[in-house]
Design an enzyme around this catalytic site. Structure first.
Site, PDB file in Angstrom:
ATOM      1  N   ILE A 693       5.215  -7.957   8.231  1.00  0.00           N
ATOM      2  CA  ILE A 693       4.868  -7.099   7.089  1.00  0.00           C
ATOM      3  C   ILE A 693       4.241  -5.799   7.529  1.00  0.00           C
ATOM      4  CG2 ILE A 693       4.676  -8.868   5.312  1.00  0.00           C
ATOM      5  CD1 ILE A 693       1.729  -9.101   5.894  1.00  0.00           C
ATOM      6  N   GLY A 694       4.049  -5.638   8.843  1.00  0.00           N
ATOM      7  CA  GLY A 694       3.484  -4.376   9.293  1.00  0.00           C
ATOM      8  C   GLY A 694       3.478  -4.321  10.807  1.00  0.00           C
ATOM      9  N   ALA A 697      -0.206   0.454  16.276  1.00  0.00           N
ATOM     10  CA  ALA A 697      -0.461   0.733  17.684  1.00  0.00           C
ATOM     11  C   ALA A 697      -0.902  -0.517  18.426  1.00  0.00           C
ATOM     12  CB  ALA A 697      -1.531   1.807  17.793  1.00  0.00           C
ATOM     13  N   LYS A 700       1.707  -6.403  15.797  1.00  0.00           N
ATOM     14  CA  LYS A 700       2.546  -6.642  14.625  1.00  0.00           C
ATOM     15  C   LYS A 700       1.828  -7.577  13.671  1.00  0.00           C
ATOM     16  CE  LYS A 700       7.349  -6.647  16.081  1.00  0.00           C
ATOM     17  NZ  LYS A 700       8.445  -7.509  16.521  1.00  0.00           N
ATOM     18  N   VAL A 701       2.055  -7.422  12.376  1.00  0.00           N
ATOM     19  CA  VAL A 701       1.424  -8.309  11.406  1.00  0.00           C
ATOM     20  C   VAL A 701       2.484  -9.131  10.687  1.00  0.00           C
ATOM     21  CG1 VAL A 701      -0.151  -8.445   9.463  1.00  0.00           C
ATOM     22  CG2 VAL A 701      -0.385  -6.588  11.085  1.00  0.00           C
ATOM     23  N   ASP A 822     -11.709   4.388  10.928  1.00  0.00           N
ATOM     24  CA  ASP A 822     -10.314   4.617  10.539  1.00  0.00           C
ATOM     25  C   ASP A 822     -10.139   4.266   9.065  1.00  0.00           C
ATOM     26  OD1 ASP A 822      -7.725   5.422  10.795  1.00  0.00           O
ATOM     27  OD2 ASP A 822      -7.024   3.655  11.872  1.00  0.00           O
TER      28      ASP A 822
END
Ligand SMILES: *[C@@H]1O[C@H](CO)[C@@H](O)[C@H](O)[C@H]1NC(C)=O
Length: 998
Positions: A693-694, A697, A700-701, A822
């Site tokens: 899903i994402g 840097a 990965k998710v 961030d």
């Protein structure tokens, strides 16, 4: 050669004379001042002229007997380092450099030379770092203000040794440690102002009670815990006590009634419990007392109103019981009484208002019964009368009709009956008249023509009769007219059509009749039109389709005839209902779909391609639909074959991969931070590439649906060997750092608005982080996609508040403080109910407080469009840069625009918003998809965003203040209480969700 020598010497001498001569006349003090000038750039010092004999006539300079005793250059645009040379002026007594740009530190060595200094004012500069010990050694210092800088670290022990100091202000810095006990030894202190610092949780030092000369003690927002020490009651000269916005618990010590000089006592927003002690009524000077937002119980002591000068009493949002004491009617100075959201009952003092110059009375959300006191506005000063949600009975007092200053009247949700006094309709300053959900009768009076400032008229669910007077057309500022659920009759007056500000017209459930208005062109702001369940006849006016922002249209349950006009296709409607009329003919193509079925039900003559509609004409188009049906079937069959093939291929591919994984997975270890009901194996089993899903840097998710049905998000970090040294050279890979940062910060945090890190799994270089799953993805994704429509204003507001609370927790409740670094809309995640959580702590930093200066970072963290401007000149880690980024997020929520966009040209969102507001006005930056019924709220959040995104860090409010400001946006929205008097989450304004039938 020899002949030249004298000549040369002469030339040198002449040159030297030329260089020195302008200063020859200037005295030593003047030379020191010129020296100081060199540290600064400022046009304000243009007249500091070396040719003068003395500096005594220079801007900002004062002398006594020819010696400089005072330098005063407030708000003079001074930019540069601290002008240390000033401390060589032997008789300098007062140095005032407030509101300039002096930084980064006070030259500690030099300041020690300021032996004669009595006053030092450096309020609002750009000073950072620890407080210099040297200040405490200045033997004559009486007044010291370092307010609104960015000083950090604990207050040095030396500050307990001031000899003559009477006033110390450290308000609004980044000071840490606890509020120090040793300040109790500075016996000369008269004013001690330390509010809004990032102190660690600690008590109010009882020793402050030894400062008997104290007149002002401000400790608001200092992270204070524990109870209020009784010793403070000894401060007999204290006029101002402010302990608000802390986490103080326990009862209010009765000794505080010993503050015999008190003028103002502020204890709001703590967790104080128990009763309000008796004795405050004896305080002869007391003008204002605010203990709102605590957990106080018991009755309001009747002697409280006996304080002869009491002007303002705030006790709202507590659990106070019993009646408003009779003594309130005798308070001869009382201007403001805010007791809303308690459990007050009984009747109000019958004479309330007769002797009291009340301007604002807010008793909403209690259980007060009986009548509204007849003389409530006898003094004629009343501007706000707020009593919504009580059990008041009887009539609205006639006297209100003569109450010419009234601006806001909210009496909704009571049991009021009788006629609304005629004159009340036409009060000239009234902006909000809210009488809904009572049993009021009578007609809307034509005197309403005089209500020149009326913007919201909410009179829903009463027993009002008669017609809507045509004089309503004179109420030029009218934004909302909600009168649903009454017995109004007759036609709509045509003057309604000329109200250019009208945004909501809600008249359903009445007995209105006649035709709908034709030719309406003024309703440029109308977003909601609800005329359902009346007796309207005639056709739907096609011009409705030209109203630019109409998104809610309900004309159901009338006797409308004719066709559904094709122009309605121009509208972007969230709600569209013309059911149960007598409409006929073909539907416009856009609406002729199943999705709109319920919009058109109950119109026997209406035709379209919706099953069940227009059954009479089915036969004639029978053949046609059979062909369509066949073609659809063929298409669906082909699609099924294709999907099955693809699925089979994937299954084969995955089972091959899984065999590989199985061999590996036994070597993983799991560390959990919350109670989890799964193992590392369960997780590894559900990491499918098609569930990514994402990707970023650091890794990965995946979305992982576990065997037990639980859904989690898994971030798999890139292996250590990959992506080497993206961030901190020599300190290991970006992935390692980010893993550690996340585990170190998130593992310990428990807060509803910070994403939950459930556990982490490691195996050699491979690392995984397992989080709670947030089904609605990131705010950035939703807001900047076509899904933005899901985010109506109340949702966006809630998201803003949630995220602010999460950040406030990181900045002000965590020890040590955590800076996220961030903050951006893509790192704010939304759960199924659109509650928001701050996520992704991959670059977060823990800011050590133990006396050390904040860490410098080797590399800028953060994302394009969100990075605070000071990063250009300092890499100091500081909460203020998070606050800037959060300001950008607020602007995204309000404008719907991304932080950088080609549309802005060279500018980023912050600059674009500022320049657009300057040139065209606020309207041009607000997201046009938002319901402008909330325009005021939206504009206020916009302002908060702009303050957070101030270019100067010192102008950015601390996150806790931001939370407070956001809450105040809905100040009139009474927080709802549940049965036990506990606060329910801030969400909808009681009034704003009332008129709509959604
Ligand atoms: C309190 O104020 C009074 C009046 O200003 C003054 O005379 C007295 O010295 C003060 N008390 C202390 C302890 O400073």
């Amino acid at each position: 050669m020899a002949a030249f020598l004298p000549l040369l010497l002469l030339a040198v001498a002449a040159n030297a004379a030329l260089l020195v001569s302008p200063s020859l006349g200037l005295n030593q003090d003047g030379l020191y001042l010129l020296d100081a000038k060199r540290a600064l750039t400022a046009s304000a010092l243009a007249d500091w002229n070396p040719r003068d004999a003395t500096p005594c006539g220079w801007t900002g300079v004062s002398c006594v007997d020819g010696a400089v005793t005072e330098v005063s250059l407030p708000n003079a645009n001074l930019n540069g380092s601290f002008p240390a040379a000033l401390c060589r002026l032997p008789r300098l007594q007062s140095l005032n450099l407030r509101e300039n740009y002096i930084g980064p530190d006070i030259a500690a060595k030099a300041i020690a030379g300021c032996k004669a200094l009595v006053r030092l004012d450096l309020y609002m500069n750009t000073l950072v770092g620890p407080l210099p010990d040297a200040l405490a050694d200045l033997p004559e210092l009486v007044y010291l203000s370092l307010e609104a800088n960015n000083f950090s670290g604990p207050i040095p022990e030396s500050f307990g040794t001031f000899k003559k100091l009477q006033s110390l202000s450290l308000v609004n810095n980044l000071l840490g440690g606890k509020v120090p006990v040793f300040l109790g030894r500075v016996a000369t202190l008269r004013e001690l102002n330390m509010s809004y610092n990032t102190f660690a949780p600690g008590p109010v030092p009882a020793e402050l009670g030894d400062l008997t000369a104290l007149r002002v003690l401000w400790l608001a927002g200092c992270n204070l815990v524990g109870s209020i020490p009784a010793s403070l009651g000894r401060l007999a000269n204290l006029t101002d006590l402010d302990l608000s916005l802390n986490a103080l618990t326990g009862p209010i010590p009765p000794e505080l009634a010993g503050l015999t000089s008190a003028v103002q006592i502020e204890l709001y927003n703590n967790s104080l419990s128990g009763p309000i002690p008796k004795g405050f009524g004896k305080l002869a000077e007391l003008r204002s007392i605010d203990i709102s937002m605590n957990r106080l119980g018991g009755a309001i002591p009747h002697d409280l109103f006996e304080a002869p000068k009491l002007e303002s009493l705030h006790l709202y949002l507590n659990s106070l019981t019993g009646p408003v004491p009779e003594s309130a009617a005798k308070a001869s100075s009382l201007v403001e009484l805010r007791l809303f959201s308690n459990r007050l009952n009984g009747t109000l003092p019958a004479d309330l208002g007769k002797n009291t110059p009340l301007v604002c009375l807010d008793l909403s959300d209690n259980s007060i019964s009986g009548e509204i006191p007849r003389g409530i506005c006898d003094r004629g000063e009343l501007e706000e009368l707020l009593m919504l949600n009580n059990v008041l009975t009887g009539h609205i007092p006639e006297g209100l009709g003569r109450c010419h200053r009234l601006r806001r009247v909210r009496l909704s949700k009571n049991w009021l009956d009788g006629n609304v006094p005629g004159a009340v309709w036409g009060l000239p300053h009234m902006a909000l008249l809210e009488l809904n959900d009572n049993q009021l009768a009578g007609e809307i009076s034509p005197v309403i023509a005089g209500a020149a400032n009326l913007s919201k008229l909410v009179i829903s669910n009463n027993r009002l009769t008669g017609s809507i007077p045509s004089e309503i057309g004179s109420v030029a500022k009218l934004y909302e007219l909600s009168a649903d659920g009454n017995m109004l009759s007759g036609p709509l007056p045509s003057s309604l059509g000329s109200l250019a500000e009208l945004g909501r017209l809600v008249l359903h459930n009445n007995s209105l009749s006649g035709q709908l208005l034709r030719g309406i062109r003024s309703w440029k702001q109308l977003s909601e039109l609800n005329l359902a369940d009346n007796g309207f006849t005639g056709a739907i006016p096609p011009e409705l389709g030209d109203l630019p922002v109409l998104n809610y249209l309900d004309l159901s349950g009338n006797r409308l005839t004719g066709q559904v006009p094709a122009q309605l296709e121009n509208l972007k409607l969230n709600q569209f209902n013309v059911s149960n009329n007598q409409l006929s003919g073909q539907l416009p193509p856009q609406y002729a779909t199943e999705a709109y079925r319920s919009s058109f039900l109950g119109n026997p003559g209406l035709c379209g391609d919706i099953a069940g509609l227009c059954s009479a004409s089915q036969g004639s188009s029978g053949n046609h639909s059979a062909i369509i049906w066949m073609m659809r079937s063929i298409f669906i069959f082909a699609a099924v074959v294709l999907v099955a093939g693809v699925a089979w291929f994937y299954w084969r591919y995955r089972s091959f991969n899984k065999a590989k994984l199985r061999a590996e997975r036994s070597k993983w270890t799991l560390t959990s931070f919350h109670k989890v009901s799964f193992s590392e194996h369960d997780i590894l089993d559900c990491l499918d590439e098609d569930n990514v899903i994402g990707s970023g840097a650091s890794g990965k998710v995946y979305k992982a649906v576990l065997g037990n049905g639980e859904v989690v998000a898994v971030k798999k970090l890139w292996g250590g060997a990959l992506k080497k040294d993206v961030e901190n050279a020599g300190e290991g890979s970006a992935a390692d750092n980010s893993f550690e940062a996340e585990v170190r910060t998130l593992g310990k945090i428990r807060h509803k608005n910070i994403v939950k890190l459930l556990c982490c799994c490691t195996h050699n270089d491979s690392k995984m982080l397992v989080y709670e799953y947030m089904p609605n993805g990131s705010l950035g994704d939703v807001l900047h996609s076509r899904k933005a429509g899901l985010l109506d204003w109340p949702t966006r507001y809630k998201i803003a508040l949630d995220a602010a609370e999460g950040l406030s927790y990181l900045h002000q409740d965590c020890v040590p403080v955590i800076v996220h670094r961030d903050v951006k809309s893509n790192n704010i995640l939304l759960d199924a109910e659109f509650s928001a959580c701050v996520a992704d702590f991959g670059v977060a930093k823990v800011v050590e407080m133990a006396g050390r200066a904040p860490k410098s970072m080797s590399v800028i963290a953060g994302s394009c469009g969100y990075i605070a401007p000071e990063y250009a000149y300092t890499l100091r880690v500081n909460e203020k840069s998070d606050i800037y980024s959060f300001g950008v997020v607020l602007l995204e929520l309000v404008t719907g625009k991304p932080p950088v966009d080609p549309e802005f040209g060279e500018k980023d969102l912050v600059k674009w918003v500022c320049s657009t507001i300057d040139q065209k006005g606020v309207e041009h930056v607000l997201d046009s998809r938002l319901d402008m019924a909330f325009k005021e709220e939206i504009s206020r959040v916009l302002n908060i965003g702009l303050i957070c995104a101030s270019s100067l860090p010192i102008n950015r409010p601390a996150m806790r203040r931001v939370v407070k400001m956001l809450q105040e946006v809905r100040a009139d929205a009474r927080p709802r209480l549940d049965k036990d008097g506990k606060l329910l989450p801030y969400y909808y304004d009681d009034t704003s969700d009332q008129g709509s039938s959604v």
